[in-house]
Design a protein around this motif. Structure first.
Motif, PDB file in Angstrom:
ATOM      1  N   PHE A  44       0.833  -1.199   0.000  1.00 27.26           N
ATOM      2  CA  PHE A  44       0.000   0.000   0.000  1.00 27.26           C
ATOM      3  C   PHE A  44       0.871   1.254   0.000  1.00 27.26           C
ATOM      4  O   PHE A  44       0.639   2.200  -0.770  1.00 27.26           O
ATOM      5  CB  PHE A  44      -0.908  -0.026   1.227  1.00 27.26           C
ATOM      6  N   LEU A  45       1.891   1.259   0.827  1.00 23.93           N
ATOM      7  CA  LEU A  45       2.774   2.419   0.921  1.00 23.93           C
ATOM      8  C   LEU A  45       3.614   2.581  -0.344  1.00 23.93           C
ATOM      9  O   LEU A  45       3.831   3.701  -0.818  1.00 23.93           O
ATOM     10  CB  LEU A  45       3.682   2.281   2.144  1.00 23.93           C
ATOM     11  N   VAL A  46       4.083   1.467  -0.894  1.00 22.10           N
ATOM     12  CA  VAL A  46       4.883   1.540  -2.120  1.00 22.10           C
ATOM     13  C   VAL A  46       4.047   2.107  -3.266  1.00 22.10           C
ATOM     14  O   VAL A  46       4.494   2.973  -4.025  1.00 22.10           O
ATOM     15  CB  VAL A  46       5.437   0.152  -2.485  1.00 22.10           C
ATOM     16  N   ALA A  47       2.803   1.612  -3.387  1.00 22.16           N
ATOM     17  CA  ALA A  47       1.930   2.092  -4.463  1.00 22.16           C
ATOM     18  C   ALA A  47       1.605   3.568  -4.282  1.00 22.16           C
ATOM     19  O   ALA A  47       1.591   4.345  -5.251  1.00 22.16           O
ATOM     20  CB  ALA A  47       0.644   1.267  -4.490  1.00 22.16           C
ATOM     21  N   GLY A  48       1.364   3.988  -3.028  1.00 21.91           N
ATOM     22  CA  GLY A  48       1.068   5.391  -2.774  1.00 21.91           C
ATOM     23  C   GLY A  48       2.253   6.292  -3.073  1.00 21.91           C
ATOM     24  O   GLY A  48       2.102   7.377  -3.649  1.00 21.91           O
ATOM     25  N   ASP A  99       5.882   1.920 -10.765  1.00 22.28           N
ATOM     26  CA  ASP A  99       6.741   0.766 -10.519  1.00 22.28           C
ATOM     27  C   ASP A  99       7.408   0.344 -11.823  1.00 22.28           C
ATOM     28  O   ASP A  99       6.723   0.058 -12.816  1.00 22.28           O
ATOM     29  CB  ASP A  99       5.893  -0.385  -9.971  1.00 22.28           C
ATOM     30  N   PRO A 100       8.740   0.281 -11.877  1.00 22.65           N
ATOM     31  CA  PRO A 100       9.415  -0.103 -13.124  1.00 22.65           C
ATOM     32  C   PRO A 100       9.132  -1.533 -13.546  1.00 22.65           C
ATOM     33  O   PRO A 100       9.385  -1.904 -14.700  1.00 22.65           O
ATOM     34  CB  PRO A 100      10.905   0.078 -12.784  1.00 22.65           C
ATOM     35  N   ASP A 101       8.585  -2.360 -12.627  1.00 27.98           N
ATOM     36  CA  ASP A 101       8.286  -3.747 -12.971  1.00 27.98           C
ATOM     37  C   ASP A 101       6.988  -3.888 -13.761  1.00 27.98           C
ATOM     38  O   ASP A 101       6.706  -4.956 -14.316  1.00 27.98           O
ATOM     39  CB  ASP A 101       8.176  -4.608 -11.707  1.00 27.98           C
ATOM     40  N   GLU A 102       6.179  -2.814 -13.824  1.00 35.39           N
ATOM     41  CA  GLU A 102       4.878  -2.945 -14.476  1.00 35.39           C
ATOM     42  C   GLU A 102       5.008  -3.321 -15.948  1.00 35.39           C
ATOM     43  O   GLU A 102       4.295  -4.198 -16.441  1.00 35.39           O
ATOM     44  CB  GLU A 102       4.087  -1.647 -14.331  1.00 35.39           C
ATOM     45  N   ASN A 115       4.887  10.329  -8.948  1.00 36.65           N
ATOM     46  CA  ASN A 115       4.721  10.133 -10.391  1.00 36.65           C
ATOM     47  C   ASN A 115       5.838   9.262 -10.961  1.00 36.65           C
ATOM     48  O   ASN A 115       6.339   9.495 -12.063  1.00 36.65           O
ATOM     49  CB  ASN A 115       4.673  11.480 -11.130  1.00 36.65           C
ATOM     50  N   ARG A 116       6.207   8.253 -10.205  1.00 37.16           N
ATOM     51  CA  ARG A 116       7.221   7.300 -10.652  1.00 37.16           C
ATOM     52  C   ARG A 116       6.651   5.894 -10.535  1.00 37.16           C
ATOM     53  O   ARG A 116       6.802   5.230  -9.514  1.00 37.16           O
ATOM     54  CB  ARG A 116       8.487   7.415  -9.802  1.00 37.16           C
TER      55      ARG A 116
END
Length: 299
Positions: free
Chosen positions: A69-73, A82-85, A79-80
């Motif tokens: 939750f915190l990582v996604a927020g 997740d590079p894994d997406e 505005n960065r």
């Protein structure tokens, strides 16, 4: 491995219900996803272990949800993304292509046979059967991707009602009876829960062949848990991990492609979680669906 762990039998058996000041099932009747409700409680100052106990869930799962939750927020605020997406998207497309390749190749070969003149009637009948089977496999794969896309976009309609799990089990290959908890009801979408149960059942029967597979249903204060219990040679942790995160494991040697991705996505759409536990003799695949509030149980 999302919502999945390989545990010893002792920890697997620990399904106690710890008392809380409120009814955790209230989230089922609101617009708040139960997992988000748990995260918000932790962020408001409650101990993750206390929240986990109230919801009859493992504390490490709650800790992981808070972290995610915190990582996604953070990604949204800065505005960065997740590079894994992008990498996950490419893996998904590769998996989907792998799922389509075999039936398309088979259908093409038999269509060429049918195009030849003088094909014996018995061969023509077999060609039609194989083509029909290949088209069914293609249709299933396309439907899988449609489901996955709908879930990721939040567009899956979950029409919850009280569902007899025993009736869904009878539609599985072999028409098994529910071994434990046959009279219990799940508050779920019948069609989606049927698909989840089918995927768990088929996964439990993968090679090496098990000595037995059974369906059990239990209830805690917060969840209805449907378990598919495989006895005999267990499914290895490596294969289970690939099944829950299938995008990078789509080679012909393992047979793992879409795995349990769809089942997990449909469980998530219910506000629940999909997981696996086991020991040297048993593999348990389960889906946990939030139980309804008292008012809904009486309706």
């Amino acid at each position: 491995m999302p919502d999945a762990r390989i545990l010893g039998r002792a920890e697997f058996a620990r399904q106690t219900s710890a008392g809380g000041s409120g009814d955790p099932r209230v989230a089922v009747t609101s617009d708040v996803d139960p997992r988000v409700a748990m995260v918000l409680e932790v962020l408001s100052g409650r101990e993750a272990e206390s929240v986990a106990a109230e919801w009859d869930i493992e504390a490490q799962v709650v800790h992981r949800w808070v972290r995610d939750f915190l990582v996604a927020g953070t990604a949204a605020v800065t505005n960065r993304p997740d590079p894994d997406e992008a990498r996950q998207r490419d893996r998904f497309l590769a998996t989907f292509a792998h799922e389509l390749r075999t039936p398309v190749t088979v259908a093409k070969g038999w269509a060429m046979e049918l195009a030849e003149e003088g094909l014996p009637p018995e061969d023509a009948a077999r060609a039609i059967d194989v083509l029909t089977d290949s088209l069914d496999r293609l249709s299933t794969s396309i439907y899988d991707v449609e489901l996955a896309a709908c879930v990721s976009l939040g567009r899956v309609r979950v029409n919850r009602e009280h569902v007899a799990v025993g009736a869904l089990a009878r539609d599985l290959p072999g028409s098994p009876a529910v071994r434990t908890g046959a009279s219990l009801l799940a508050y779920a979408d019948p069609a989606l829960l049927s698909r989840i149960l089918r995927d768990l059942w088929l996964t439990a029967h993968r090679d090496p062949a098990p000595s037995s597979v059974a369906v059990d249903v239990i209830e805690t204060s917060a969840w209805t848990e449907v378990r598919v219990v495989r006895e005999g040679t267990p499914i290895s942790p490596a294969v289970l991990k690939a099944l829950f995160d299938p995008f990078g494991a789509n080679d012909d040697t393992t047979g793992v492609t879409m795995g349990l991705y769809i089942a997990r996505a449909l469980t998530v759409a219910h506000g629940g979680l999909l997981g696996a536990e086991g020991d040297d003799d048993t593999t348990v695949l389960y889906t946990r669906i939030p139980r309804p509030s008292t008012d809904q149980e009486e309706s």
